[in-house]
Structures are given as structure tokens and as C-alpha cells.
Design a protein around this motif. Structure first.
Motif, PDB file in Angstrom:
ATOM      1  N   GLY A   7      18.693  54.755  48.797  1.00 47.72           N
ATOM      2  CA  GLY A   7      18.671  53.627  47.879  1.00 47.72           C
ATOM      3  C   GLY A   7      20.011  53.298  47.245  1.00 47.72           C
ATOM      4  N   ARG A   8      20.956  54.232  47.309  1.00 44.19           N
ATOM      5  CA  ARG A   8      22.282  53.984  46.731  1.00 44.19           C
ATOM      6  C   ARG A   8      23.344  53.776  47.811  1.00 44.19           C
ATOM      7  NH1 ARG A   8      21.733  58.812  42.293  1.00 44.19           N
ATOM      8  NH2 ARG A   8      20.435  57.669  40.810  1.00 44.19           N
ATOM      9  N   MET A   9      22.927  53.696  49.067  1.00 38.95           N
ATOM     10  CA  MET A   9      23.875  53.653  50.172  1.00 38.95           C
ATOM     11  C   MET A   9      24.050  52.268  50.792  1.00 38.95           C
ATOM     12  SD  MET A   9      24.884  56.827  50.511  1.00 38.95           S
ATOM     13  CE  MET A   9      24.762  57.092  48.758  1.00 38.95           C
ATOM     14  N   HIS A  10      23.085  51.385  50.607  1.00 35.84           N
ATOM     15  CA  HIS A  10      23.085  50.095  51.284  1.00 35.84           C
ATOM     16  C   HIS A  10      22.537  49.017  50.352  1.00 35.84           C
ATOM     17  CE1 HIS A  10      23.691  52.304  55.032  1.00 35.84           C
ATOM     18  NE2 HIS A  10      22.744  53.124  54.616  1.00 35.84           N
ATOM     19  N   THR A  11      22.685  47.791  50.773  1.00 36.81           N
ATOM     20  CA  THR A  11      22.088  46.691  50.008  1.00 36.81           C
ATOM     21  C   THR A  11      20.577  46.715  50.188  1.00 36.81           C
ATOM     22  OG1 THR A  11      22.168  45.100  51.829  1.00 36.81           O
ATOM     23  CG2 THR A  11      24.148  45.253  50.416  1.00 36.81           C
ATOM     24  N   LEU A  12      19.895  46.089  49.283  1.00 37.28           N
ATOM     25  CA  LEU A  12      18.445  45.971  49.373  1.00 37.28           C
ATOM     26  C   LEU A  12      18.052  45.284  50.682  1.00 37.28           C
ATOM     27  CD1 LEU A  12      15.747  46.363  47.854  1.00 37.28           C
ATOM     28  CD2 LEU A  12      16.082  44.082  46.908  1.00 37.28           C
ATOM     29  N   GLU A  13      18.780  44.262  51.057  1.00 39.67           N
ATOM     30  CA  GLU A  13      18.479  43.527  52.290  1.00 39.67           C
ATOM     31  C   GLU A  13      18.638  44.433  53.505  1.00 39.67           C
ATOM     32  OE1 GLU A  13      20.671  42.436  49.883  1.00 39.67           O
ATOM     33  OE2 GLU A  13      19.267  41.003  48.991  1.00 39.67           O
ATOM     34  N   ASP A  14      19.706  45.223  53.555  1.00 41.89           N
ATOM     35  CA  ASP A  14      19.916  46.117  54.694  1.00 41.89           C
ATOM     36  C   ASP A  14      18.805  47.151  54.790  1.00 41.89           C
ATOM     37  OD1 ASP A  14      22.233  44.863  55.553  1.00 41.89           O
ATOM     38  OD2 ASP A  14      23.594  46.354  54.681  1.00 41.89           O
ATOM     39  N   MET A  15      18.484  47.793  53.688  1.00 41.36           N
ATOM     40  CA  MET A  15      17.453  48.828  53.723  1.00 41.36           C
ATOM     41  C   MET A  15      16.097  48.253  54.101  1.00 41.36           C
ATOM     42  SD  MET A  15      18.538  51.394  50.680  1.00 41.36           S
ATOM     43  CE  MET A  15      18.816  50.100  49.483  1.00 41.36           C
ATOM     44  N   THR A  16      15.805  47.076  53.598  1.00 42.50           N
ATOM     45  CA  THR A  16      14.540  46.435  53.956  1.00 42.50           C
ATOM     46  C   THR A  16      14.505  46.163  55.457  1.00 42.50           C
ATOM     47  OG1 THR A  16      14.409  45.423  51.770  1.00 42.50           O
ATOM     48  CG2 THR A  16      13.041  44.452  53.492  1.00 42.50           C
ATOM     49  N   ARG A  17      15.618  45.700  55.994  1.00 49.90           N
ATOM     50  CA  ARG A  17      15.691  45.423  57.436  1.00 49.90           C
ATOM     51  C   ARG A  17      15.537  46.715  58.242  1.00 49.90           C
ATOM     52  NH1 ARG A  17      20.230  43.347  57.372  1.00 49.90           N
ATOM     53  NH2 ARG A  17      21.433  45.008  58.351  1.00 49.90           N
ATOM     54  N   PHE A  18      16.161  47.800  57.807  1.00 50.34           N
ATOM     55  CA  PHE A  18      16.021  49.078  58.514  1.00 50.34           C
ATOM     56  C   PHE A  18      14.549  49.473  58.594  1.00 50.34           C
ATOM     57  CE2 PHE A  18      20.337  50.584  56.548  1.00 50.34           C
ATOM     58  CZ  PHE A  18      21.030  49.662  57.316  1.00 50.34           C
ATOM     59  N   VAL A  19      13.850  49.343  57.475  1.00 49.43           N
ATOM     60  CA  VAL A  19      12.431  49.709  57.429  1.00 49.43           C
ATOM     61  C   VAL A  19      11.617  48.795  58.341  1.00 49.43           C
ATOM     62  CG1 VAL A  19      10.391  49.721  55.928  1.00 49.43           C
ATOM     63  CG2 VAL A  19      12.519  50.818  55.173  1.00 49.43           C
ATOM     64  N   GLU A  20      11.885  47.504  58.291  1.00 51.73           N
ATOM     65  CA  GLU A  20      11.138  46.567  59.129  1.00 51.73           C
ATOM     66  C   GLU A  20      11.382  46.833  60.611  1.00 51.73           C
ATOM     67  OE1 GLU A  20      12.017  42.599  57.753  1.00 51.73           O
ATOM     68  OE2 GLU A  20      11.017  42.951  55.826  1.00 51.73           O
ATOM     69  N   ILE A  21      12.612  47.141  60.985  1.00 49.86           N
ATOM     70  CA  ILE A  21      12.922  47.471  62.384  1.00 49.86           C
ATOM     71  C   ILE A  21      12.183  48.735  62.790  1.00 49.86           C
ATOM     72  CG2 ILE A  21      14.760  48.304  63.914  1.00 49.86           C
ATOM     73  CD1 ILE A  21      16.652  46.337  62.395  1.00 49.86           C
ATOM     74  N   PHE A  22      12.230  49.742  61.941  1.00 51.38           N
ATOM     75  CA  PHE A  22      11.544  51.004  62.221  1.00 51.38           C
ATOM     76  C   PHE A  22      10.049  50.772  62.466  1.00 51.38           C
ATOM     77  CE2 PHE A  22       9.161  54.665  60.573  1.00 51.38           C
ATOM     78  CZ  PHE A  22       9.687  55.698  61.340  1.00 51.38           C
ATOM     79  N   LEU A  23       9.421  50.020  61.586  1.00 51.18           N
ATOM     80  CA  LEU A  23       7.987  49.792  61.699  1.00 51.18           C
ATOM     81  C   LEU A  23       7.614  48.960  62.927  1.00 51.18           C
ATOM     82  CD1 LEU A  23       7.083  49.114  57.961  1.00 51.18           C
ATOM     83  CD2 LEU A  23       6.772  51.242  59.252  1.00 51.18           C
TER      84      LEU A  23
END
Length: 169
Positions: free
Chosen positions: A113-129
């Protein structure tokens, strides 16, 4: 799909955002905490529960994956990987999020949560799922080796090319 989420105080805001986003996408998010901000909370309390719930659901035939969130995602990934049956991957890019599922059939993603933007982390999760496991024989074989080691504690045999070399010789 049911998506179990656990975090610590550093991941609390991202977790809240992801719970809402997952609902928008038609998933069934399950929040394993924390539920209030506590700067002294301990991530294993929440991440172990989320990871264990993924395994329980998968064993019961429920389509489920998990997300663990912390400041860096490192400790949360380590905690999740202590649960038998979990393959948790730390995602820091689109490619690592995709490959976690495609090659490793990871069932839990960890993000910082402190390493990336909210948009990037959300995208990582969406790609994973959204990424399926490839099912390629080499990946199935490797995952099998890990599962066997997890259940028996016996190391996989060395390949012929390594016989007589190294500390196992």
C-alpha cells in the motif's frame, strides 16, 4: 468469485477501496480485517485468516482467491504463504500480477500500500483476478513439487545433471 482480503493498518485505505471496487466488478469480497485503524496492529492476525479462508473455499469447490495488503506487501505475503495450500505472490507490476496466476497458479496476491499509486495497485489486483492459470505441464509439475514438499517435507529429487554436485551430493 469470492475474494478474501486481509491487511494491516498500512493497507487499510487500499483494502477499503478494493472492497468497493471488487463489489463493482461483481465479486463477493470478504473482509478479514482490520476494521479500524490501529498503528500497532499485527498483519499476521488478518492475513492468515484471509489466506486460510481461500484454502477452505477452494477445498469446498468455491471459486475463491485472496488479497493481502500491507506497507510493502512482503510480510503479508510471508504470512499468507505459511498457510498450507496457499501460493501467495508479491505483485509490483502488471507482469508480476499476471505471471503469478499464469505460471504459478497463485491463489493470493500481496500488494504494498505504500509502494505504488492506488490506480496501479488496483490494476495489479484486477489483472491477477482476471488471469487464468495456463495449465502448462511444466508449471503443473513445478507446483506439484511444491505441494509435495509442503505435505511431506521431502525435497524433490535432483536432476541427473546435478547428481554428485553441491551439498546434496
Amino acid at each position: 468469485m469470492r475474494v478474501h482480503i486481509g491487511s494491516d493498518h498500512a493497507g487499510l485505505e487500499l483494502k477499503a477501496h478494493l472492497l468497493a471496487r471488487l463489489t463493482e466488478l461483481g465479486h463477493e469480497p470478504v473482509d478479514h480485517g482490520p476494521f479500524v485503524y490501529d498503528a500497532l496492529d499485527d498483519y499476521p492476525v488478518f492475513c492468515l485468516r484471509a489466506a486460510a479462508a481461500v484454502v477452505r473455499d477452494q477445498e469446498a469447490g468455491v471459486e475463491a482467491l485472496g488479497i493481502v495488503v500491507g506497507g510493502s506487501g512482503n510480510g503479508e505475503q510471508i504470512a499468507a504463504n505459511k498457510v498450507p495450500g496457499v501460493r501467495s505472490a508479491l505483485a509490483w507490476s502488471d507482469e508480476t500480477a499476471s505471471l503469478a496466476r499464469e505460471h504459478n497458479d497463485a491463489n493470493v496476491i500481496s500488494v504494498g500500500g505504500r509502494m505504488h499509486t492506488l490506480e496501479d495497485m488496483t490494476r495489479f489486483v484486477e489483472i491477477f483476478l482476471a488471469t487464468p492459470f495456463s495449465g502448462d505441464e511444466r508449471h503443473v509439475r513445478r507446483i506439484g513439487m511444491l505441494a509435495d514438499y509442503e505435505s511431506t517435507g521431502t525435497l524433490p529429487p535432483l536432476p541427473e545433471s546435478a547428481q554428485g554436485l553441491g551439498p546434496d551430493a
